[in-house]
Design a protein around this motif. Structure first.
Motif, PDB file in Angstrom:
ATOM      1  N   ALA A  50       0.828  -1.203   0.000  1.00  0.00           N
ATOM      2  CA  ALA A  50       0.000   0.000   0.000  1.00  0.00           C
ATOM      3  C   ALA A  50       0.866   1.258   0.000  1.00  0.00           C
ATOM      4  O   ALA A  50       0.548   2.246  -0.674  1.00  0.00           O
ATOM      5  CB  ALA A  50      -0.933  -0.001   1.211  1.00  0.00           C
ATOM      6  N   LYS A  51       1.986   1.238   0.732  1.00  0.00           N
ATOM      7  CA  LYS A  51       2.869   2.406   0.732  1.00  0.00           C
ATOM      8  C   LYS A  51       3.462   2.629  -0.656  1.00  0.00           C
ATOM      9  O   LYS A  51       3.545   3.772  -1.143  1.00  0.00           O
ATOM     10  CB  LYS A  51       3.990   2.228   1.752  1.00  0.00           C
ATOM     11  CG  LYS A  51       4.889   3.460   1.858  1.00  0.00           C
ATOM     12  CD  LYS A  51       6.056   3.256   2.804  1.00  0.00           C
ATOM     13  CE  LYS A  51       6.946   4.498   2.835  1.00  0.00           C
ATOM     14  NZ  LYS A  51       8.159   4.295   3.665  1.00  0.00           N
ATOM     15  N   ALA A  52       3.882   1.535  -1.313  1.00  0.00           N
ATOM     16  CA  ALA A  52       4.444   1.655  -2.665  1.00  0.00           C
ATOM     17  C   ALA A  52       3.402   2.190  -3.641  1.00  0.00           C
ATOM     18  O   ALA A  52       3.701   3.037  -4.499  1.00  0.00           O
ATOM     19  CB  ALA A  52       4.968   0.295  -3.134  1.00  0.00           C
ATOM     20  N   LEU A  53       2.160   1.727  -3.516  1.00  0.00           N
ATOM     21  CA  LEU A  53       1.089   2.217  -4.388  1.00  0.00           C
ATOM     22  C   LEU A  53       0.835   3.699  -4.159  1.00  0.00           C
ATOM     23  O   LEU A  53       0.622   4.466  -5.100  1.00  0.00           O
ATOM     24  CB  LEU A  53      -0.195   1.423  -4.145  1.00  0.00           C
ATOM     25  CG  LEU A  53      -0.222  -0.023  -4.647  1.00  0.00           C
ATOM     26  CD1 LEU A  53      -1.516  -0.703  -4.220  1.00  0.00           C
ATOM     27  CD2 LEU A  53      -0.075  -0.068  -6.155  1.00  0.00           C
ATOM     28  N   GLY A  54       0.848   4.103  -2.884  1.00  0.00           N
ATOM     29  CA  GLY A  54       0.639   5.511  -2.565  1.00  0.00           C
ATOM     30  C   GLY A  54       1.720   6.391  -3.157  1.00  0.00           C
ATOM     31  O   GLY A  54       1.458   7.530  -3.562  1.00  0.00           O
ATOM     32  N   ALA A  55       2.931   5.856  -3.208  1.00  0.00           N
ATOM     33  CA  ALA A  55       4.056   6.610  -3.783  1.00  0.00           C
ATOM     34  C   ALA A  55       4.080   6.532  -5.305  1.00  0.00           C
ATOM     35  O   ALA A  55       4.933   7.137  -5.951  1.00  0.00           O
ATOM     36  CB  ALA A  55       5.373   6.087  -3.216  1.00  0.00           C
ATOM     37  N   GLY A  56       3.142   5.758  -5.874  1.00  0.00           N
ATOM     38  CA  GLY A  56       3.064   5.648  -7.327  1.00  0.00           C
ATOM     39  C   GLY A  56       4.049   4.683  -7.947  1.00  0.00           C
ATOM     40  O   GLY A  56       4.239   4.666  -9.167  1.00  0.00           O
ATOM     41  N   ASP A  57       4.685   3.825  -7.129  1.00  0.00           N
ATOM     42  CA  ASP A  57       5.679   2.878  -7.645  1.00  0.00           C
ATOM     43  C   ASP A  57       5.012   1.512  -7.851  1.00  0.00           C
ATOM     44  O   ASP A  57       5.056   0.631  -6.992  1.00  0.00           O
ATOM     45  CB  ASP A  57       6.847   2.764  -6.663  1.00  0.00           C
ATOM     46  CG  ASP A  57       8.073   2.116  -7.301  1.00  0.00           C
ATOM     47  OD1 ASP A  57       7.899   1.356  -8.266  1.00  0.00           O
ATOM     48  OD2 ASP A  57       9.202   2.381  -6.839  1.00  0.00           O
ATOM     49  N   ILE A  58       4.366   1.363  -8.993  1.00  0.00           N
ATOM     50  CA  ILE A  58       3.609   0.140  -9.292  1.00  0.00           C
ATOM     51  C   ILE A  58       4.532  -1.075  -9.399  1.00  0.00           C
ATOM     52  O   ILE A  58       4.206  -2.165  -8.913  1.00  0.00           O
ATOM     53  CB  ILE A  58       2.816   0.304 -10.610  1.00  0.00           C
ATOM     54  CG1 ILE A  58       1.980   1.588 -10.583  1.00  0.00           C
ATOM     55  CG2 ILE A  58       1.933  -0.912 -10.844  1.00  0.00           C
ATOM     56  CD1 ILE A  58       1.009   1.657  -9.447  1.00  0.00           C
ATOM     57  N   ALA A  59       5.696  -0.899 -10.016  1.00  0.00           N
ATOM     58  CA  ALA A  59       6.627  -2.017 -10.192  1.00  0.00           C
ATOM     59  C   ALA A  59       7.102  -2.549  -8.846  1.00  0.00           C
ATOM     60  O   ALA A  59       7.210  -3.769  -8.645  1.00  0.00           O
ATOM     61  CB  ALA A  59       7.821  -1.575 -11.040  1.00  0.00           C
ATOM     62  N   GLU A  60       7.388  -1.643  -7.912  1.00  0.00           N
ATOM     63  CA  GLU A  60       7.816  -2.068  -6.580  1.00  0.00           C
ATOM     64  C   GLU A  60       6.704  -2.834  -5.879  1.00  0.00           C
ATOM     65  O   GLU A  60       6.949  -3.858  -5.232  1.00  0.00           O
ATOM     66  CB  GLU A  60       8.215  -0.855  -5.743  1.00  0.00           C
ATOM     67  CG  GLU A  60       8.671  -1.227  -4.332  1.00  0.00           C
ATOM     68  CD  GLU A  60       9.035  -0.019  -3.470  1.00  0.00           C
ATOM     69  OE1 GLU A  60       9.366  -0.213  -2.302  1.00  0.00           O
ATOM     70  OE2 GLU A  60       8.980   1.118  -3.993  1.00  0.00           O
TER      71      GLU A  60
END
Length: 457
Positions: free
Chosen positions: A81-91
């Motif tokens: 969820a944190k990665a999605l919030g930061a916009g890093d879909i690949a991560e």
């Protein structure tokens, strides 16, 4: 990564409406699963006292494995969820794939040790040889199939991280239905399928989990493409460390609850068998009364983690405060309902006047603090969402072993069983105040300085 048709926009949509849409499906899924677990217990009880007792002996062992699975799913949801919030879909996709693999390995290793050490473990728990026959039949199959339990749990955490709570609830409900349908068939036999007794109950569970595995893997890999082992920024090791940093402390916090309950049961036992029977009923009332809190504790973290990753700390503080206000009001209304029907509820669960009296006393005192208990649970889940798992673990230790159990013990010394209940209630009051204050300070440490003031306002 985000399925727009199924997942709300956690970064921009109105907070109360978003949390409501996420939480209601989780409540449905949890209620459905609880009902089918009762069906499971019912069918095993038809085999006789010994099989039912054998199942009871397996609970501490299976809860240990399930606690690890829950902890790893919390870690999975938080990092994705944190990665999605930061916009890093690949991560986020890479984290999801690593979480599925690492969780399966962890649970498989733990279950392997459990399988090998089966006899000494249950001997320590006090199971005699007459029960060991039934225990081996059940837990042997359960251990072997445990990898099929962890995969849907982690997969559902991946889906929840994007804000979609409806799909995980449907998968949970479907698995529960499969288990309930197969239980009588495998336990008592049907047509060409022989009666397998208690082993049949375990096989039914494993088959239900396996159905969940196929559904969640199809969803993650093919339909929504939520997982991938390709990453330019992370290694397998670094992604594993991220998940375990949150997952293992979360698992430890889950394991503290049954330990504390065992101590509380021992304290209650000093007041006689009627008090123990009433406390057991009270614990079931507490489980049912906490469904909304537990559902919200699974939907609030993805919201907080995504906004944390996006740097939207004002939405984190607002969602936290909104959830706490709702749960305090909801649990107080529920308390009034329990009070209104206290005598009826007590008479449903007991026939002895002594037990009925203690159950009624329990309902008048402890549920008054369920809202405060909700504050503690939601604060802990929010700590994990902010990637502060040691805060959550420390809060669990403080609550159970600095306030809840000690205050209950002191209360029992002065005012008997009534004092024990009052002491536990007071313990929740102190812990709720500490957890709320601590979370607001944590917001300041990870975000913008004025968010602590907004949280406490």
């Amino acid at each position: 990564m985000r399925n727009k048709q199924k997942s709300p926009d956690l970064l921009n949509a109105p907070i109360p409406e978003t949390l409501k849409k996420m939480t209601i499906p989780m409540i449905f899924g949890m209620v459905t699963l609880m009902l089918f677990n009762l069906v499971d217990t019912f069918f095993v009880s038809l085999l006789g006292t010994e099989p039912l007792a054998a199942i009871s002996f397996t609970f501490p062992v299976t809860f240990t494995v399930i606690s690890l699975a829950i902890g790893l799913s919390i870690g999975t949801s938080a990092i994705i969820a944190k990665a999605l919030g930061a916009g890093d879909i690949a991560e986020a996709r890479f984290d999801g794939a690593v979480a599925l693999i690492v969780s399966a390995v962890f649970v498989s290793v733990l279950s392997l040790f459990g399988y090998i050490l089966m006899d000494p473990i249950f001997a320590l728990l006090g199971a005699d040889q007459s029960l060991m026959v039934h225990i081996r039949d059940y837990i042997g199959v359960w251990f072997i199939g445990s990898v099929f339990l962890i995969t849907p749990m982690i997969g559902n955490a991946v889906v929840r991280a994007s804000g979609d709570t409806k799909t995980p609830s449907m998968i949970m409900g479907f698995a529960g239905v499969v288990n309930a349908v197969l239980d009588p068939i495998f336990i008592f036999g049907f047509g060409p399928i022989p009666a397998m007794g208690i082993k049949g109950a375990a096989i039914a569970s494993v088959v239900a989990w396996t159905c969940g595995v196929f559904i969640i893997l199809y969803l993650l890999i093919f339909k929504r493409k939520l997982v991938s082992l390709k990453s330019k920024k992370q290694t397998f090791s670094s992604a594993t460390q991220k998940m375990l940093k949150i997952g293992l402390p979360a698992a430890g916090a889950n394991m503290l609850t049954p330990i504390a309950m065992a101590v509380m049961t021992a304290l209650v036992a000093r007041h006689g068998a009627e008090a123990v029977a009433a406390f057991g009923v009270g614990s079931r009332i507490e489980s049912i009364s906490s469904i909304v809190v537990l559902a919200l504790s699974m939907t609030l973290p993805p919201f907080i983690s995504q906004n944390f990753g996006a740097g939207k700390f004002e939405r984190v503080a607002s969602a936290y405060k909104t959830s706490l206000k709702f749960i305090l009001i909801w649990q107080f209304i529920l308390y009034l309902v329990l009070i209104l029907f206290s005598q009826v509820i007590a008479e449903i669960f007991a026939s002895s006047e002594g037990v009925i009296s203690v159950i009624t006393l329990f309902i008048w005192i402890l549920p008054l603090g369920y809202g405060l208990q909700g504050v503690i649970i939601l604060s802990n889940s929010s700590f994990n969402a902010l990637h502060k798992p040691m805060n959550a673990l420390s809060m669990s230790v403080i609550r159970l072993f600095a306030f809840y159990v000690p205050f209950a013990y002191v209360g029992s010394l002065f005012w008997d069983i009534q004092g024990l209940f009052i002491g536990a209630l007071v313990g929740n009051v102190f812990t709720a105040l500490i957890s709320y204050r601590w979370f607001c300070q944590t917001l300041e440490s990870v975000g913008v300085n004025n968010q602590a003031e907004e949280c406490e306002a």
